[in-house]
Design an enzyme around this catalytic site. Sequence first.
Site, mmCIF file in Angstrom:
data_model
loop_
_atom_site.group_PDB
_atom_site.id
_atom_site.type_symbol
_atom_site.label_atom_id
_atom_site.label_comp_id
_atom_site.label_asym_id
_atom_site.label_seq_id
_atom_site.Cartn_x
_atom_site.Cartn_y
_atom_site.Cartn_z
ATOM 1 C CD GLU A 91 -4.917 6.395 1.978
ATOM 2 O OE1 GLU A 91 -4.532 5.235 2.247
ATOM 3 O OE2 GLU A 91 -4.155 7.379 2.010
ATOM 4 C CG HIS A 141 0.088 6.098 -0.777
ATOM 5 N ND1 HIS A 141 -1.059 6.674 -1.284
ATOM 6 C CD2 HIS A 141 -0.277 5.548 0.420
ATOM 7 C CE1 HIS A 141 -2.068 6.485 -0.444
ATOM 8 N NE2 HIS A 141 -1.627 5.802 0.594
ATOM 9 C CG HIS A 155 -1.729 1.212 1.414
ATOM 10 N ND1 HIS A 155 -2.992 1.351 0.882
ATOM 11 C CD2 HIS A 155 -1.459 2.389 2.050
ATOM 12 C CE1 HIS A 155 -3.473 2.541 1.193
ATOM 13 N NE2 HIS A 155 -2.565 3.193 1.904
ATOM 14 C CD GLU A 156 1.962 3.481 3.702
ATOM 15 O OE1 GLU A 156 2.200 4.573 3.142
ATOM 16 O OE2 GLU A 156 0.965 3.301 4.419
#
Length: 276
Positions: A197, A140, A136-137
Amino acid sequence: MRIKNNIVLIGTIVLFLSCTTNPFTGKKTLALVPNSQLFPTAFAQYNQFLTENNVITGTADSEMIKRVGQRIAVAAERWLNANGHQGYLDDYKWEYNLVNDKTVNAWCMPGGKIVFYTGILPIAQNETGIAAIMGHEVAHALANHGQQRMSAGMLQQLGAVAGNVAIKDEQTRNIFNQAYGVGSTVGVMLPFSRSHETQSDEIGLYLMAIAGYNPEEAAELWKRMKANSGGQAPPEFLSTHPSNDTRISNLQQWAPKAKAEAKKFGVDSFRPLGNF
């Protein structure tokens, strides 16, 4: 009126020329601040943060964070290369650090600078949980969400300035400022953040699968996140993030697709959970 029209025209041209294409969605995204300017600033801020916080090194947990991060970054490069985006990561400088802090969080700065707080490790529970968070990070960073948020913030400020210049009556201007502040935040900025997100959840799921981690575990991670929150979360429309239930449902729906994508890269089985 002519001046206002010229401002609108110039603004439209600037927006058109300040867009870049997201390789994961194929859509145009805002890029008012180029990465050539954004990355060095982010790197400097990251280094400053590290000097001011208790960075853990040389432990099994800190080495695991680096190991998982490197695997996710390699998966990202494999996907990008396979989809015609060679060289996309040339300016990225991946770095993964574990910081001694009870906060349940992890974050990523533009250009690939990532921090995990020790407070999130018990909820991650295992290496696969770390991979879900890391994916997820990393997503980003790959999707340039920091760049987009900064660009959107600049436009939000520009809209406020334009409104105050155009409205001469003080009372009307005050009403505009109140309405614009709430409307642009709840109606634009918060949905914008939630979309980032959600996008990172989906991209991250694919990356963790390509890196050899079972994507079905991402939903399990968010079930633990939900339990940890104790139901203390704002309504989704007032939050920068989707609700836990929305994320869990999305991740469950996407997991089979992530597995299918991983198979394209020769990944037919997944690593053990690796409890710690």
